[in-house]
Design a protein around this motif. Structure first.
Motif, PDB file in Angstrom:
ATOM      1  N   UNK A   1       1.055  -1.038   0.225  1.00 32.05           N
ATOM      2  CA  UNK A   1       0.045  -0.122  -0.293  1.00 32.05           C
ATOM      3  C   UNK A   1       0.792   1.109   0.288  1.00 32.05           C
ATOM      4  N   UNK A   2       1.901   1.392   0.731  1.00 32.14           N
ATOM      5  CA  UNK A   2       3.171   2.600   1.206  1.00 32.14           C
ATOM      6  C   UNK A   2       3.490   2.828  -0.358  1.00 32.14           C
ATOM      7  N   UNK A   3       3.974   1.380  -1.234  1.00 31.58           N
ATOM      8  CA  UNK A   3       3.985   1.355  -2.478  1.00 31.58           C
ATOM      9  C   UNK A   3       3.628   2.568  -3.342  1.00 31.58           C
ATOM     10  N   UNK A   4       2.199   1.621  -3.666  1.00 35.74           N
ATOM     11  CA  UNK A   4       1.429   2.406  -4.502  1.00 35.74           C
ATOM     12  C   UNK A   4       1.030   3.991  -3.986  1.00 35.74           C
ATOM     13  N   UNK A   5       1.288   4.245  -2.896  1.00 37.54           N
ATOM     14  CA  UNK A   5       0.726   5.791  -2.592  1.00 37.54           C
ATOM     15  C   UNK A   5       2.060   6.293  -3.387  1.00 37.54           C
ATOM     16  N   UNK A   6       3.326   5.750  -3.315  1.00 37.11           N
ATOM     17  CA  UNK A   6       3.992   6.124  -4.131  1.00 37.11           C
ATOM     18  C   UNK A   6       4.779   6.630  -4.969  1.00 37.11           C
ATOM     19  N   UNK A   7       3.343   5.804  -5.859  1.00 37.94           N
ATOM     20  CA  UNK A   7       3.263   5.341  -7.439  1.00 37.94           C
ATOM     21  C   UNK A   7       4.278   4.927  -7.963  1.00 37.94           C
ATOM     22  N   UNK A   8       4.353   3.733  -7.291  1.00 37.08           N
ATOM     23  CA  UNK A   8       4.986   2.265  -8.073  1.00 37.08           C
ATOM     24  C   UNK A   8       4.136   1.406  -8.375  1.00 37.08           C
ATOM     25  N   UNK A   9       4.510   1.062  -9.586  1.00 31.25           N
ATOM     26  CA  UNK A   9       3.380   0.324 -10.362  1.00 31.25           C
ATOM     27  C   UNK A   9       3.031  -0.830  -9.643  1.00 31.25           C
ATOM     28  N   UNK A  10       2.095  -1.937 -10.009  1.00 26.89           N
ATOM     29  CA  UNK A  10       1.892  -3.438  -9.498  1.00 26.89           C
ATOM     30  C   UNK A  10       3.387  -4.401 -10.006  1.00 26.89           C
ATOM     31  N   UNK A  11       3.596  -4.079 -11.084  1.00 27.13           N
ATOM     32  CA  UNK A  11       5.064  -4.645 -11.484  1.00 27.13           C
ATOM     33  C   UNK A  11       6.299  -4.055 -10.885  1.00 27.13           C
ATOM     34  N   UNK A  12       6.449  -3.393 -10.609  1.00 28.61           N
ATOM     35  CA  UNK A  12       7.180  -2.468  -9.218  1.00 28.61           C
ATOM     36  C   UNK A  12       7.373  -3.036  -8.004  1.00 28.61           C
ATOM     37  N   UNK A  13       6.204  -3.345  -7.608  1.00 30.41           N
ATOM     38  CA  UNK A  13       6.016  -3.754  -6.527  1.00 30.41           C
ATOM     39  C   UNK A  13       6.582  -5.141  -6.393  1.00 30.41           C
ATOM     40  N   UNK A  14       5.769  -6.067  -7.177  1.00 33.83           N
ATOM     41  CA  UNK A  14       6.328  -6.816  -7.292  1.00 33.83           C
ATOM     42  C   UNK A  14       7.751  -7.356  -8.123  1.00 33.83           C
ATOM     43  N   UNK A  15       8.678  -6.400  -8.510  1.00 35.99           N
ATOM     44  CA  UNK A  15       9.561  -6.646  -8.549  1.00 35.99           C
ATOM     45  C   UNK A  15      11.091  -6.356  -8.208  1.00 35.99           C
ATOM     46  N   UNK A  16      10.189  -5.164  -6.936  1.00 34.16           N
ATOM     47  CA  UNK A  16      11.114  -4.320  -5.964  1.00 34.16           C
ATOM     48  C   UNK A  16      10.982  -5.019  -4.424  1.00 34.16           C
ATOM     49  N   UNK A  17       9.798  -5.528  -4.061  1.00 37.79           N
ATOM     50  CA  UNK A  17       9.509  -5.605  -2.450  1.00 37.79           C
ATOM     51  C   UNK A  17       9.653  -6.710  -2.813  1.00 37.79           C
ATOM     52  N   UNK A  18       8.161  -7.214  -3.568  1.00 38.95           N
ATOM     53  CA  UNK A  18       7.684  -9.430  -3.683  1.00 38.95           C
ATOM     54  C   UNK A  18       8.889 -10.432  -3.162  1.00 38.95           C
ATOM     55  N   UNK A  19       9.658 -10.296  -4.820  1.00 41.15           N
ATOM     56  CA  UNK A  19      10.596 -10.726  -4.975  1.00 41.15           C
ATOM     57  C   UNK A  19      11.903 -10.978  -4.194  1.00 41.15           C
ATOM     58  N   UNK A  20      12.943  -9.606  -3.959  1.00 32.57           N
ATOM     59  CA  UNK A  20      13.210  -9.396  -3.002  1.00 32.57           C
ATOM     60  C   UNK A  20      13.579 -10.121  -1.481  1.00 32.57           C
ATOM     61  N   UNK A  21      11.567  -9.875  -0.752  1.00 35.86           N
ATOM     62  CA  UNK A  21      11.915 -10.863   0.270  1.00 35.86           C
ATOM     63  C   UNK A  21      11.331 -12.286   0.460  1.00 35.86           C
ATOM     64  N   UNK A  22      11.269 -12.974  -1.026  1.00 37.98           N
ATOM     65  CA  UNK A  22      10.451 -14.486  -1.733  1.00 37.98           C
ATOM     66  C   UNK A  22      11.511 -15.097  -1.670  1.00 37.98           C
ATOM     67  N   UNK A  23      13.161 -15.302  -1.484  1.00 43.49           N
ATOM     68  CA  UNK A  23      13.651 -15.607  -1.912  1.00 43.49           C
ATOM     69  C   UNK A  23      13.582 -17.064  -1.111  1.00 43.49           C
ATOM     70  N   UNK A  24      13.743 -17.327   0.191  1.00 44.07           N
ATOM     71  CA  UNK A  24      13.353 -18.712   0.266  1.00 44.07           C
ATOM     72  C   UNK A  24      12.669 -19.416  -0.678  1.00 44.07           C
ATOM     73  N   UNK A  25      11.101 -18.916  -0.667  1.00 49.09           N
ATOM     74  CA  UNK A  25      10.112 -19.845  -0.703  1.00 49.09           C
ATOM     75  C   UNK A  25      10.552 -20.152  -2.944  1.00 49.09           C
ATOM     76  N   UNK A  26      11.047 -18.945  -3.473  1.00 47.57           N
ATOM     77  CA  UNK A  26      11.382 -19.024  -4.850  1.00 47.57           C
ATOM     78  C   UNK A  26      12.591 -20.532  -4.527  1.00 47.57           C
ATOM     79  N   UNK A  27      13.390 -20.467  -4.167  1.00 47.14           N
ATOM     80  CA  UNK A  27      14.677 -21.374  -4.305  1.00 47.14           C
ATOM     81  C   UNK A  27      13.749 -22.569  -3.062  1.00 47.14           C
ATOM     82  N   UNK A  28      13.097 -22.760  -3.056  1.00 48.66           N
ATOM     83  CA  UNK A  28      12.104 -24.051  -2.430  1.00 48.66           C
ATOM     84  C   UNK A  28      11.262 -24.504  -3.554  1.00 48.66           C
ATOM     85  N   UNK A  29      10.418 -23.755  -4.285  1.00 48.40           N
ATOM     86  CA  UNK A  29      10.194 -23.433  -5.587  1.00 48.40           C
ATOM     87  C   UNK A  29      11.048 -24.713  -6.731  1.00 48.40           C
ATOM     88  N   UNK A  30      12.343 -24.319  -6.608  1.00 52.29           N
ATOM     89  CA  UNK A  30      13.145 -24.335  -7.582  1.00 52.29           C
ATOM     90  C   UNK A  30      13.352 -25.639  -7.155  1.00 52.29           C
TER      91      UNK A  30
END
Length: 276
Positions: free
Chosen positions: A170-199
């Motif tokens: 929500x804070x990122x949206x208020x700052x004008x970040x797009x959904x793609x930007x939220x996904x790429x800059x916030x979600x992915x860096x915080x989910x490395x363990x889950x990404x590694x598990x699925x890999x």
């Protein structure tokens, strides 16, 4: 006395777990030992864990008996491509189900996850008919197309994404970040363990898959390592040492991937169930 008792319990637990781990590894030790033996020494009683004479030439012979390099190339292609595609599709879908709000989101998620309960054998024939109609039989791309989406991967990542506070998005949206930007800059860096598990899960399942390639791949130049091992056993069923050597070689890539990412794997599996 309480501290001493707790320490003794931990030591006892460690000893028991070590013994169980060694028992689990016995077949792998036997496979490694048999891969460098002569054929007549593989099934000797009692088992010779350390061969009297090491036959390292078994590992060079297997590459000459069958086109093992081709099988490895095909399997590596499928494992890498399918893993990358599933990571992309699963992470995108998981982000939508966990961080975006739209009508019918929860019902759609339950319906999609419910497909996990449907046995593959029930829709195996319709899948084959569709692949044949589009002319992709005996093609590696048929397996890529069929495994491009994974409901389990979406479920795993969605559970992990749900543990990330919505306030960050929500804070990122208020700052004008797009959904793609939220996904790429916030979600992915915080989910490395889950990404590694699925890999790891996707790579191992694809590498060890037998039924899929068995149904859709017929020519020798398109076969995977699992079909190659079956062909090797059929052609050289009495040469057990060579069969064990080929099995060891086929296991190495999976072992390397798992060992290199096991830290994130354990963390991802443990954290993905924290919030539903």
């Amino acid at each position: 006395m309480t501290k001493r008792s707790n320490k003794m319990k931990k030591i006892l637990l460690f000893v028991v777990l070590t013994i169980l781990a060694l028992i689990t590894l016995v077949p792998f030790f036997w496979m490694l030992s048999s891969s460098v033996k002569a054929n007549n020494d593989v099934y000797t009683v009692p088992i010779q864990w350390i061969p009297k004479e090491f036959h390292w030439d078994n590992y060079s012979a297997i590459w000459e008996r069958i086109p093992l390099a081709t099988f490895f190339k095909n399997t590596a292609f499928l494992s890498v491509i399918i893993t990358l595609i599933q990571l992309f599709t699963s992470s995108f879908a998981a982000y939508g189900f966990s961080k975006m709000h739209f009508k019918g989101r929860d019902i759609l998620f339950l319906a999609y996850i419910g497909t996990i309960a449907v046995p593959w054998q029930s829709y195996m024939i319709p899948q084959f008919i569709m692949i044949r109609k589009v002319g992709l039989t005996d093609s590696l791309w048929s397996l890529v197309l069929l495994q491009a989406f994974n409901a389990f991967g979406v479920f795993l990542l969605k559970q992990y994404y749900s543990s990330i506070p919505d306030s960050l998005c929500e804070s990122a949206r208020i700052d004008g970040l797009s959904e793609w930007g939220i996904y790429r800059r916030i979600i992915l860096p915080l989910t490395k363990p889950a990404i590694a598990s699925l890999t790891i899960i996707t790579f191992v399942n694809t590498w060890n898959d037998y039924m899929g390639p068995f149904i859709y791949l017929t020519s020798t130049e398109n076969k995977t390592i699992q079909l190659g091992l079956k062909m090797f056993v059929g052609l050289y069923d009495a040469e057990y040492a060579l069969i064990m050597a080929a099995s060891v070689v086929s296991v190495l890539p999976v072992a390397v991937v798992f060992l290199s990412m096991q830290k994130y794997f354990v963390e991802g599996i443990a954290t993905s169930g924290m919030k539903g």
